[in-house]
Design a protein around this motif. Structure first.
Motif, PDB file in Angstrom:
ATOM      1  N   GLU A  50       0.807  -1.217   0.000  1.00  0.00           N
ATOM      2  CA  GLU A  50       0.000   0.000   0.000  1.00  0.00           C
ATOM      3  C   GLU A  50       0.844   1.273   0.000  1.00  0.00           C
ATOM      4  OE1 GLU A  50       0.761  -1.333   4.151  1.00  0.00           O
ATOM      5  OE2 GLU A  50      -0.180  -2.329   2.487  1.00  0.00           O
ATOM      6  N   GLU A  51       2.171   1.120  -0.056  1.00  0.00           N
ATOM      7  CA  GLU A  51       3.055   2.273  -0.059  1.00  0.00           C
ATOM      8  C   GLU A  51       2.840   3.079  -1.332  1.00  0.00           C
ATOM      9  OE1 GLU A  51       7.530   2.102  -0.660  1.00  0.00           O
ATOM     10  OE2 GLU A  51       7.288   2.103   1.516  1.00  0.00           O
ATOM     11  N   LYS A  52       2.697   4.371  -1.190  1.00  0.00           N
ATOM     12  CA  LYS A  52       2.422   5.240  -2.320  1.00  0.00           C
ATOM     13  C   LYS A  52       3.643   6.096  -2.629  1.00  0.00           C
ATOM     14  CE  LYS A  52      -2.386   5.235  -1.776  1.00  0.00           C
ATOM     15  NZ  LYS A  52      -3.116   4.498  -2.587  1.00  0.00           N
ATOM     16  N   THR A  53       3.742   6.531  -3.875  1.00  0.00           N
ATOM     17  CA  THR A  53       4.816   7.424  -4.267  1.00  0.00           C
ATOM     18  C   THR A  53       4.588   8.777  -3.617  1.00  0.00           C
ATOM     19  OG1 THR A  53       5.024   6.278  -6.356  1.00  0.00           O
ATOM     20  CG2 THR A  53       5.951   8.484  -6.245  1.00  0.00           C
ATOM     21  N   GLN A  54       5.629   9.326  -3.031  1.00  0.00           N
ATOM     22  CA  GLN A  54       5.526  10.613  -2.354  1.00  0.00           C
ATOM     23  C   GLN A  54       5.864  11.733  -3.340  1.00  0.00           C
ATOM     24  OE1 GLN A  54       4.561  11.055   0.920  1.00  0.00           O
ATOM     25  NE2 GLN A  54       4.103   8.885   0.802  1.00  0.00           N
ATOM     26  N   VAL A  55       4.997  12.735  -3.398  1.00  0.00           N
ATOM     27  CA  VAL A  55       5.231  13.907  -4.225  1.00  0.00           C
ATOM     28  C   VAL A  55       5.279  15.098  -3.292  1.00  0.00           C
ATOM     29  CG1 VAL A  55       4.352  15.352  -6.089  1.00  0.00           C
ATOM     30  CG2 VAL A  55       4.019  12.880  -6.170  1.00  0.00           C
ATOM     31  N   VAL A  56       6.380  15.819  -3.315  1.00  0.00           N
ATOM     32  CA  VAL A  56       6.557  16.971  -2.435  1.00  0.00           C
ATOM     33  C   VAL A  56       5.689  18.121  -2.924  1.00  0.00           C
ATOM     34  CG1 VAL A  56       8.271  18.550  -1.474  1.00  0.00           C
ATOM     35  CG2 VAL A  56       8.903  16.204  -1.990  1.00  0.00           C
ATOM     36  N   HIS A  57       5.066  18.845  -2.000  1.00  0.00           N
ATOM     37  CA  HIS A  57       4.154  19.936  -2.338  1.00  0.00           C
ATOM     38  C   HIS A  57       4.886  21.073  -3.067  1.00  0.00           C
ATOM     39  CE1 HIS A  57       0.699  22.524  -2.148  1.00  0.00           C
ATOM     40  NE2 HIS A  57       1.404  23.448  -1.521  1.00  0.00           N
ATOM     41  N   ASP A  58       6.168  21.293  -2.776  1.00  0.00           N
ATOM     42  CA  ASP A  58       6.919  22.401  -3.372  1.00  0.00           C
ATOM     43  C   ASP A  58       7.234  22.210  -4.844  1.00  0.00           C
ATOM     44  OD1 ASP A  58       6.936  23.621  -0.915  1.00  0.00           O
ATOM     45  OD2 ASP A  58       8.924  22.883  -0.362  1.00  0.00           O
ATOM     46  N   VAL A  59       6.915  21.070  -5.413  1.00  0.00           N
ATOM     47  CA  VAL A  59       7.238  20.816  -6.812  1.00  0.00           C
ATOM     48  C   VAL A  59       6.472  21.780  -7.721  1.00  0.00           C
ATOM     49  CG1 VAL A  59       6.135  18.615  -6.394  1.00  0.00           C
ATOM     50  CG2 VAL A  59       6.705  19.133  -8.591  1.00  0.00           C
ATOM     51  N   ALA A  60       5.371  22.333  -7.275  1.00  0.00           N
ATOM     52  CA  ALA A  60       4.603  23.281  -8.104  1.00  0.00           C
ATOM     53  C   ALA A  60       5.384  24.570  -8.346  1.00  0.00           C
ATOM     54  CB  ALA A  60       3.265  23.601  -7.453  1.00  0.00           C
ATOM     55  N   THR A  61       6.330  24.886  -7.484  1.00  0.00           N
ATOM     56  CA  THR A  61       7.123  26.106  -7.647  1.00  0.00           C
ATOM     57  C   THR A  61       8.462  25.856  -8.336  1.00  0.00           C
ATOM     58  OG1 THR A  61       8.100  25.821  -5.455  1.00  0.00           O
ATOM     59  CG2 THR A  61       6.085  27.157  -5.598  1.00  0.00           C
ATOM     60  N   PRO A  73      -8.837  17.799 -10.383  1.00  0.00           N
ATOM     61  CA  PRO A  73      -9.997  17.145  -9.783  1.00  0.00           C
ATOM     62  C   PRO A  73     -10.509  17.855  -8.525  1.00  0.00           C
ATOM     63  CG  PRO A  73      -8.258  15.551 -10.227  1.00  0.00           C
ATOM     64  CD  PRO A  73      -7.690  16.900 -10.454  1.00  0.00           C
ATOM     65  N   LYS A  74      -9.644  18.620  -7.866  1.00  0.00           N
ATOM     66  CA  LYS A  74     -10.074  19.303  -6.647  1.00  0.00           C
ATOM     67  C   LYS A  74     -10.664  20.681  -6.968  1.00  0.00           C
ATOM     68  CE  LYS A  74      -8.469  20.554  -2.057  1.00  0.00           C
ATOM     69  NZ  LYS A  74      -7.316  20.671  -1.172  1.00  0.00           N
ATOM     70  N   CYS A  75     -10.003  21.461  -7.819  1.00  0.00           N
ATOM     71  CA  CYS A  75     -10.501  22.794  -8.199  1.00  0.00           C
ATOM     72  C   CYS A  75     -11.690  22.709  -9.153  1.00  0.00           C
ATOM     73  CB  CYS A  75      -9.401  23.603  -8.893  1.00  0.00           C
ATOM     74  SG  CYS A  75      -7.998  24.026  -7.868  1.00  0.00           S
ATOM     75  N   MET A  76     -11.797  21.601  -9.890  1.00  0.00           N
ATOM     76  CA  MET A  76     -12.828  21.407 -10.912  1.00  0.00           C
ATOM     77  C   MET A  76     -12.764  22.512 -11.969  1.00  0.00           C
ATOM     78  SD  MET A  76     -14.015  18.581 -10.036  1.00  0.00           S
ATOM     79  CE  MET A  76     -15.335  18.336 -11.173  1.00  0.00           C
ATOM     80  N   ASP A  77     -11.536  22.899 -12.290  1.00  0.00           N
ATOM     81  CA  ASP A  77     -11.324  23.950 -13.279  1.00  0.00           C
ATOM     82  C   ASP A  77     -10.051  23.612 -14.057  1.00  0.00           C
ATOM     83  OD1 ASP A  77     -11.741  26.254 -14.667  1.00  0.00           O
ATOM     84  OD2 ASP A  77     -11.048  27.608 -13.080  1.00  0.00           O
ATOM     85  N   ILE A  78      -9.909  24.199 -15.228  1.00  0.00           N
ATOM     86  CA  ILE A  78      -8.685  24.007 -16.001  1.00  0.00           C
ATOM     87  C   ILE A  78      -7.666  25.023 -15.505  1.00  0.00           C
ATOM     88  CG2 ILE A  78      -7.642  24.108 -18.291  1.00  0.00           C
ATOM     89  CD1 ILE A  78     -10.291  23.134 -19.423  1.00  0.00           C
ATOM     90  N   VAL A  79      -6.572  24.502 -14.955  1.00  0.00           N
ATOM     91  CA  VAL A  79      -5.557  25.349 -14.328  1.00  0.00           C
ATOM     92  C   VAL A  79      -4.173  24.936 -14.828  1.00  0.00           C
ATOM     93  CG1 VAL A  79      -6.885  25.781 -12.230  1.00  0.00           C
ATOM     94  CG2 VAL A  79      -5.393  23.785 -12.363  1.00  0.00           C
ATOM     95  N   GLU A  80      -3.176  25.737 -14.463  1.00  0.00           N
ATOM     96  CA  GLU A  80      -1.790  25.381 -14.769  1.00  0.00           C
ATOM     97  C   GLU A  80      -1.350  24.280 -13.808  1.00  0.00           C
ATOM     98  OE1 GLU A  80       2.329  27.669 -15.690  1.00  0.00           O
ATOM     99  OE2 GLU A  80       1.275  28.295 -13.882  1.00  0.00           O
ATOM    100  N   ALA A  81      -0.686  23.275 -14.345  1.00  0.00           N
ATOM    101  CA  ALA A  81      -0.218  22.156 -13.527  1.00  0.00           C
ATOM    102  C   ALA A  81       1.192  21.771 -13.958  1.00  0.00           C
ATOM    103  CB  ALA A  81      -1.137  20.957 -13.663  1.00  0.00           C
ATOM    104  N   VAL A  82       1.973  21.365 -12.966  1.00  0.00           N
ATOM    105  CA  VAL A  82       3.313  20.843 -13.217  1.00  0.00           C
ATOM    106  C   VAL A  82       3.168  19.343 -13.402  1.00  0.00           C
ATOM    107  CG1 VAL A  82       5.576  20.473 -12.163  1.00  0.00           C
ATOM    108  CG2 VAL A  82       4.413  22.638 -11.855  1.00  0.00           C
TER     109      VAL A  82
END
Length: 110
Positions: A50-61, A73-82
């Protein structure tokens, strides 16, 4: 782990090149004895299913990662994504793209 029979300090591996053998040596009293095993160190890495891949929150910057416009899926809008590709060797995660929303930081996989 082995200990010195003379001073009870820990023994460390030492290579005896001329005789081509492994010794255990004390750093305090210079006592030496043949190694009981040729294995110096063994590291067990156990992964849980059940171990999941960890993605650091700072990767967006991170300015070095590619960016795209995607539906979060959370904003339910088309946004910029890394986005970036998984480096995992696990079969179920191979060739997966990970996305991180630059607005809310939500992470998802495609």
């Amino acid at each position: 782990m082995q200990f010195c029979s003379e001073c009870n300090n820990m023994l460390y591996p030492l290579e005896d090149r001329p005789n081509k053998r492994l010794l255990m040596a004390c750093k305090s009293c210079q006592h030496r004895e043949p190694a009981l095993s040729f294995r110096v160190y063994q590291n067990y890495v156990l992964h849980q299913p059940e171990e999941k891949t960890q993605v650091v929150h700072d990767v967006a910057t991170d300015p070095t990662l590619p960016r795209t416009r995607a539906r979060c899926p959370k904003c339910m809008d088309i946004v910029e994504a890394v986005y970036f590709q998984s480096t995992s060797t696990r079969q179920e995660e191979a060739m997966s793209l990970y996305f991180v929303c630059c607005r809310c930081g939500h992470k998802w996989r495609e």
